[in-house]
Design an enzyme around this catalytic site. Structure first.
Site, PDB file in Angstrom:
ATOM      1  N   MET A  91      70.099  39.906 -11.848  1.00 50.32           N
ATOM      2  CA  MET A  91      70.113  38.481 -12.194  1.00 50.32           C
ATOM      3  C   MET A  91      68.796  37.796 -11.840  1.00 50.32           C
ATOM      4  O   MET A  91      68.776  36.598 -11.553  1.00 50.32           O
ATOM      5  CB  MET A  91      71.273  37.783 -11.480  1.00 50.32           C
ATOM      6  N   SER A  92      67.719  38.533 -11.831  1.00 49.69           N
ATOM      7  CA  SER A  92      66.437  37.921 -11.450  1.00 49.69           C
ATOM      8  C   SER A  92      65.296  38.547 -12.244  1.00 49.69           C
ATOM      9  O   SER A  92      65.513  39.166 -13.271  1.00 49.69           O
ATOM     10  CB  SER A  92      66.191  38.121  -9.949  1.00 49.69           C
ATOM     11  N   ALA A  95      67.325  43.721  -6.167  1.00 47.03           N
ATOM     12  CA  ALA A  95      68.491  44.590  -6.030  1.00 47.03           C
ATOM     13  C   ALA A  95      69.105  44.687  -7.417  1.00 47.03           C
ATOM     14  O   ALA A  95      69.169  43.695  -8.135  1.00 47.03           O
ATOM     15  CB  ALA A  95      69.490  43.970  -5.062  1.00 47.03           C
ATOM     16  N   HIS A 121      68.860  35.606   0.963  1.00 48.87           N
ATOM     17  CA  HIS A 121      67.640  35.043   0.403  1.00 48.87           C
ATOM     18  C   HIS A 121      67.080  34.046   1.404  1.00 48.87           C
ATOM     19  O   HIS A 121      67.610  32.956   1.552  1.00 48.87           O
ATOM     20  CB  HIS A 121      67.922  34.350  -0.926  1.00 48.87           C
ATOM     21  N   HIS A 180      78.475  41.239  -3.056  1.00 52.63           N
ATOM     22  CA  HIS A 180      77.115  40.955  -2.606  1.00 52.63           C
ATOM     23  C   HIS A 180      76.832  41.565  -1.225  1.00 52.63           C
ATOM     24  O   HIS A 180      75.693  41.916  -0.928  1.00 52.63           O
ATOM     25  CB  HIS A 180      76.895  39.432  -2.604  1.00 52.63           C
ATOM     26  N   TYR A 217      71.271  31.053 -11.189  1.00 52.05           N
ATOM     27  CA  TYR A 217      72.706  30.939 -10.881  1.00 52.05           C
ATOM     28  C   TYR A 217      72.982  30.052  -9.678  1.00 52.05           C
ATOM     29  O   TYR A 217      74.123  29.693  -9.416  1.00 52.05           O
ATOM     30  CB  TYR A 217      73.371  32.312 -10.727  1.00 52.05           C
ATOM     31  N   GLU A 218      71.928  29.692  -8.937  1.00 44.95           N
ATOM     32  CA  GLU A 218      72.118  28.749  -7.829  1.00 44.95           C
ATOM     33  C   GLU A 218      72.104  27.309  -8.347  1.00 44.95           C
ATOM     34  O   GLU A 218      72.248  26.376  -7.566  1.00 44.95           O
ATOM     35  CB  GLU A 218      71.000  28.944  -6.794  1.00 44.95           C
ATOM     36  N   HIS A 246      67.156  31.519  -7.857  1.00 44.03           N
ATOM     37  CA  HIS A 246      67.817  32.054  -9.052  1.00 44.03           C
ATOM     38  C   HIS A 246      68.374  30.923  -9.908  1.00 44.03           C
ATOM     39  O   HIS A 246      68.752  29.870  -9.394  1.00 44.03           O
ATOM     40  CB  HIS A 246      68.993  32.961  -8.666  1.00 44.03           C
ATOM     41  N   SER A 304      66.971  40.205  -3.155  1.00 44.51           N
ATOM     42  CA  SER A 304      68.205  40.424  -2.392  1.00 44.51           C
ATOM     43  C   SER A 304      68.110  41.700  -1.582  1.00 44.51           C
ATOM     44  O   SER A 304      67.827  42.764  -2.112  1.00 44.51           O
ATOM     45  CB  SER A 304      69.406  40.596  -3.337  1.00 44.51           C
ATOM     46  N   ASN A 344      73.902  49.424  -5.943  1.00 43.59           N
ATOM     47  CA  ASN A 344      75.283  49.769  -6.330  1.00 43.59           C
ATOM     48  C   ASN A 344      75.223  50.379  -7.713  1.00 43.59           C
ATOM     49  O   ASN A 344      74.250  50.181  -8.435  1.00 43.59           O
ATOM     50  CB  ASN A 344      76.156  48.498  -6.361  1.00 43.59           C
TER      51      ASN A 344
HETATM   52  N1  NOS Z   1      72.467  42.639  -8.195  1.00 42.32           N
HETATM   53  C1  NOS Z   1      73.144  42.747  -9.347  1.00 42.32           C
HETATM   54  N2  NOS Z   1      73.229  41.922 -10.413  1.00 42.32           N
HETATM   55  C2  NOS Z   1      73.988  42.293 -11.433  1.00 42.32           C
HETATM   56  N3  NOS Z   1      74.710  43.444 -11.446  1.00 42.32           N
HETATM   57  C3  NOS Z   1      74.696  44.335 -10.422  1.00 42.32           C
HETATM   58  O1  NOS Z   1      75.365  45.367 -10.448  1.00 42.32           O
HETATM   59  C4  NOS Z   1      73.861  43.965  -9.298  1.00 42.32           C
HETATM   60  N4  NOS Z   1      73.588  44.551  -8.118  1.00 42.32           N
HETATM   61  C5  NOS Z   1      72.742  43.747  -7.467  1.00 42.32           C
HETATM   62  C6  NOS Z   1      74.042  40.077  -6.385  1.00 42.32           C
HETATM   63  O2  NOS Z   1      74.494  40.831  -5.321  1.00 42.32           O
HETATM   64  C7  NOS Z   1      72.535  39.953  -6.338  1.00 42.32           C
HETATM   65  O3  NOS Z   1      71.927  41.242  -6.404  1.00 42.32           O
HETATM   66  C8  NOS Z   1      71.537  41.548  -7.742  1.00 42.32           C
HETATM   67  C9  NOS Z   1      71.581  40.242  -8.523  1.00 42.32           C
HETATM   68  O4  NOS Z   1      70.302  39.971  -9.049  1.00 42.32           O
HETATM   69  C10 NOS Z   1      72.002  39.165  -7.507  1.00 42.32           C
HETATM   70  O5  NOS Z   1      70.898  38.387  -7.087  1.00 42.32           O
END
Ligand code: NOS
Length: 266
Positions: free
Chosen positions: A205-206, A118, A66, A241, A90-91, A88, A35, A229
């Site tokens: 999440m990856s 990310a 993506h 996102h 989650y998709e 992912h 991401s 973040n």
């Molecule tokens: N991502 C995050 N996933 C979980 N928690 C977070 O704070 C975080 N920051 C970035 C979501 O914006 C995408 O960015 C990642 C996750 O893997 C997801 O793919």
């Protein structure tokens, strides 16, 4: 997910198609751009691009940011595959689909894989836009790409050798433990406190399933998170996102340079 033979055959077919379409018999190293990392791609290098949808076994990613292409480039002495976009869980995709890119890279000859992502930063002092090397992970997805297959040792999953190499490029690079969750919802503040207690520094999440699949394929793994973040509840601001993608955009040039140098020295 299919049997081990099926998934291997599919990866081999994808690698063969890739070799043909890129006119490059084998590749040495692959970089998965997560991401927000796509803007860093051109900084690493330009070359022939193949749409993932044109290769056996790939499912087009559905989340913004993506892409869905594989680029073949030469960086220094190395033939490199850039995976622009990843799949992912989650998709709605299977674990087998999530790790198909990594398995294809391994089948294409890659002995090293760089997994970028990310992530939310959970450690005191982490700031948005900071790259952090992954030293280890917590796989909290409750699954594995190796189901139906084998036991695999995950000691030193994230190569300490490659972390040394990266530190030789940028001595200020920090490292941390990445917690991989299923998503697609962001975490609750209580979950973030739990993850901190469990020893995690980054959350996303990856990556974790891909790292395991890479290790099982005998590939050396380097993981690099961009803190896009601060994790839920740490700032009082809601997460989204768009902010994740924008942080990637802002750091693209710097991250691309770091990756290019890492690829050369890996
Ligand atoms: N991502 C995050 N996933 C979980 N928690 C977070 O704070 C975080 N920051 C970035 C979501 O914006 C995408 O960015 C990642 C996750 O893997 C997801 O793919």
């Amino acid at each position: 997910t299919g049997t081990k033979q099926d998934t291997q055959a599919l990866a081999t077919a994808a690698a063969e198609a890739l070799a043909e379409r890129t006119a490059t018999a084998t590749h040495d190293l692959a970089v998965v751009l997560g991401s927000g990392w796509r803007p860093a791609a051109d900084e690493i290098g330009t070359g022939t691009e193949v749409a993932m949808s044109d290769l056996p076994g790939f499912t087009p990613p559905v989340v913004e940011g993506h892409g869905g292409a594989i680029r073949s480039i030469e960086v220094g002495e190395k033939r490199v595959l850039l995976l622009l976009g990843r799949t992912h869980r989650y998709e709605g995709h299977s674990v087998g689909q999530v790790v198909h890119g990594v398995r294809t890279a391994a089948a294409a000859g890659c002995r090293t894989i760089v997994l970028t992502n990310a992530a939310g930063g959970m450690r005191q002092g982490f700031t948005v836009g900071q790259p952090v090397m992954i030293s280890d992970h917590l796989n909290l997805t409750a699954t594995s790409p190796l189901i139906g297959a084998q036991f695999v040792d995950l000691t030193d999953l994230y190569s300490s050798r490659l972390r040394e190499v990266a530190r030789s490029i940028d001595p200020s690079l920090q490292e941390g433990v990445y917690a991989g969750l299923p998503g697609p919802h962001f975490e609750t503040p209580a979950e973030i406190r739990m993850l901190q207690t469990m020893g995690a520094d980054l959350v996303g999440m990856s990556t974790v399933l891909e790292a395991i699949a890479a290790r099982a394929a005998g590939v050396e793994v380097f993981g690099l998170s961009l803190v896009t973040n601060l994790a839920a509840g740490l700032t009082g601001e809601p997460l989204n996102h768009i902010e994740v993608l924008e942080a990637g955009q802002r750091s693209a040039a710097q991250m691309g340079k770091l990756l290019r140098e890492l690829v050369i020295r890996a």
